[in-house]
Design an enzyme around this catalytic site. Structure first.
Site, PDB file in Angstrom:
ATOM      1  CB  CYS A  50      36.028  53.098  42.417  1.00 39.66           C
ATOM      2  SG  CYS A  50      34.823  51.781  42.206  1.00 39.66           S
ATOM      3  CG  HIS A  99      43.503  38.277  39.745  1.00 39.35           C
ATOM      4  ND1 HIS A  99      42.774  38.366  40.915  1.00 39.35           N
ATOM      5  CD2 HIS A  99      43.782  39.564  39.383  1.00 39.35           C
ATOM      6  CE1 HIS A  99      42.635  39.630  41.257  1.00 39.35           C
ATOM      7  NE2 HIS A  99      43.237  40.379  40.342  1.00 39.35           N
ATOM      8  CB  SER A 109      32.987  43.244  41.222  1.00 33.38           C
ATOM      9  OG  SER A 109      33.535  43.258  39.923  1.00 33.38           O
ATOM     10  CD  GLN A 120      35.688  49.978  36.042  1.00 35.94           C
ATOM     11  OE1 GLN A 120      35.676  48.820  36.456  1.00 35.94           O
ATOM     12  NE2 GLN A 120      35.288  51.001  36.776  1.00 35.94           N
TER      13      GLN A 120
END
Length: 565
Positions: A50, A99, A109, A120
């Site tokens: 998202c 990363h 996050s 995810q």
């Protein structure tokens, strides 16, 4: 290793851009297919959440890879390349590994330390494995990222710093108050039955809501989630499922609604929410203008500079500045300020009407003279002072609470302006998380990430030389076989027992001669800058490059056909 990642996230792009660039499940599959079909890339994986969209690839050319991956992201997201480019970030090789490991640990996050990202990442790897776009590099990378994330959560207190996006969103709905106290007795509507919606429903149940209604396009999934909630041992909540068509009616009954679907359009419009609130309160819903209201009187227009005799050329002064007061003279040299002070004191501008409460022209003249003196003394003009604070528009207490966790958004952003409603969405969560405190454990997690990146790089460099070592041993085996065959030709009467003993002796000699060099070359290759040892080994032993390449292709093919982890 030539690992490249091109992407954008809540840290690099506004939510409005992320929303437009979000990829559907079908778009992700097409992006993977087109990436490995492109010339620079041999492997590909997409991590789409998202608040991030990232394309990982194993490329043979850096600049061509960046150009190709950026173009593919733009094509499949529907956002033009020129518009998308300013928000893209690029990481290469060790920086790309760092990363992804940071992402897996929750350091990147929106809510630092949240653990949902691990699921995810696992889904992203499974998707690439199903399409056979993940080879040795991406399989190793993503599986190691999962291990690093689990290690960070088990060895540190990062969980105390982080929480799920759902929990953080509920805290924002509760306006910083106790979530359980806020949620107690409320009726909740959960729209969607995916992983995020299920987490939201479970979190609401644990928080103490009295009822949860689950709506989903596939009614059977809504029923399963409602059944799980009803049968949970750690909660006492009434749960039931309804079809999506019942959402308008259920919204009228709900105190709080959480939406996270894969819909490409709005699930709840501003009109639908306004109708639901009116159904609850029996009163019409007003729309307020929540833009800040400036409590200070506006500065005089720069148009006063047009009066005859003014020594200032205000064509170069930004629009809205006043020729009388500090704002007008910021950046002017001392001589010009003195001329302007004399002009104002002469009364040319004093006949223009002034706003109530503004200083008189005489006071302006004194101020400008003082500024001129200051400039002459210190050699610069004082900086323009910051604007005065502005008053916020008061809002009535909400009667409905909405949490939108979807990307693109499920709930119309215009709902923010409706009275009686509090909406928290990804954009407002991003703003709130910018001020969220970080735990001391974050430093420990960063050290774990740094150590794991170094270890992964060493393992990859060592693995890079493996095909060369395999080819060397294969060549040595061929040499042994050839010499044994030549010996049999010269000694045809050699019995099986002696032939086997001689063969074993020759093999042991070759193995002992090769053991130390191959072990040492693997150690050296694992160190930074050790990539050249494979070339040296091929040159020293005159190895066929195609043989080495065939070994590497065979290993990579095995990795690409590996099933989901």
């Amino acid at each position: 290793m030539s690992l490249l990642v091109v992407g954008l996230s809540h840290r690099s792009a506004p939510v409005s851009v992320l929303e437009r660039a979000s990829l559907s499940a079908d778009a992700q599959l097409k992006l993977l297919h087109d990436t490995v079909a492109a010339e620079p890339a041999t492997e590909a994986a997409v991590l789409a959440t998202c608040n991030r969209i990232e394309l990982y690839a194993d490329v043979d050319k850096f600049h061509a890879g960046v150009a190709e991956l950026s173009t593919l992201l733009a094509q499949h997201s529907g956002v033009g390349l020129e518009e998308l480019t300013p928000y893209l970030y690029v990481h290469y090789e060790d920086r790309a590994v760092h990363h992804l490991f940071s992402v897996a640990c929750g350091l990147d996050s929106m809510v630092v330390g949240e653990g949902q990202i691990l699921g995810q990442i696992k889904d992203s790897l499974a998707r690439a494995q199903d399409l056979h776009t993940a080879g040795r590099l991406l399989n190793d990378l993503f599986q190691q990222a999962l291990r690093v994330g689990k290690r960070a959560h088990s060895e540190t207190g990062i969980d105390r710093a982080g929480q799920s996006l759902v929990t953080f969103g509920l805290q924002q709905l509760a306006a910083g108050g106790d979530v359980q106290q806020w949620a107690a007795g409320k009726k909740a509507l959960v729209i969607g039955a995916g992983s995020m919606s299920s987490l939201a429903a479970a979190t609401l149940a644990r928080a103490g809501v009295a009822e949860i209604v689950v709506a989903n396009r596939t009614f059977e999934r809504a029923e399963r989630l409602a059944q799980i909630l009803s049968e949970g041992d750690d909660t006492d909540v009434a749960a039931r499922a309804v079809p999506m068509e019942s959402v308008p009616v259920e919204l009228t009954r709900a105190d709080v609604a959480v939406s996270c679907t894969g819909a490409t359009g709005l699930v709840l419009t501003a009109d639908a929410v306004a109708t639901a609130v009116e159904g609850r309160t029996g009163e019409p819903v007003a729309e307020i203008d929540d833009r800040p209201v400036d409590t200070e009187a506006p500065l005089p227009s720069a148009g006063v500079a047009a009066e005859d005799g003014c020594p200032l050329d205000l064509s170069a002064v930004p629009s809205g500045f006043s020729v009388m007061g500090e704002a007008a003279v910021a950046g002017m040299d001392a001589a010009t300020l003195e001329q302007h002070a004399a002009w104002v004191a002469g009364g040319t501008a004093v006949d223009r009407p002034r706003e109530t409460g503004r200083p008189s022209p005489e006071a302006d003249a004194e101020l400008i003279t003082a500024l001129a003196a200051t400039a002459a003394t210190v050699g610069r003009i004082p900086e323009r002072r910051r604007p005065e604070p502005v008053a916020e528009v008061p809002r009535p207490q909400p009667v409905m609470f909405l949490l939108d966790l979807a990307m693109p958004r499920d709930i119309d952003a215009a709902v923010h302006r409706l009275t009686g409603v509090r909406l928290v969405d990804i954009e407002s969560l991003a703003e709130a998380s910018a001020d969220a405190p970080m735990a001391s454990d974050v430093d420990q997690v960063r050290r774990i990430v740094a150590d794991e990146v170094a270890a992964f790089g060493a393992a990859q460099r060592a693995a890079h030389i493996t095909p060369t070592v395999v080819a060397l041993r294969s060549m040595a085996a061929d040499v042994v076989a050839g010499e044994i065959a030549r010996l049999e030709g010269r000694l045809p009467g050699l019995d099986d027992k002696h032939r086997a003993e001689i063969t074993q002796t020759v093999k042991r000699v070759v193995d002992k001669l090769l053991h130390a060099p191959t072990v040492r070359v693997k150690q050296l290759a694992a160190e930074p800058g050790g990539a050249g040892y494979a070339d040296a080994l091929r040159t020293l032993f005159d190895l066929d490059p195609e043989t080495v390449a065939s070994v590497s292709r065979a290993e990579n093919s095995t990795e690409k056909n590996r099933g989901p982890a």
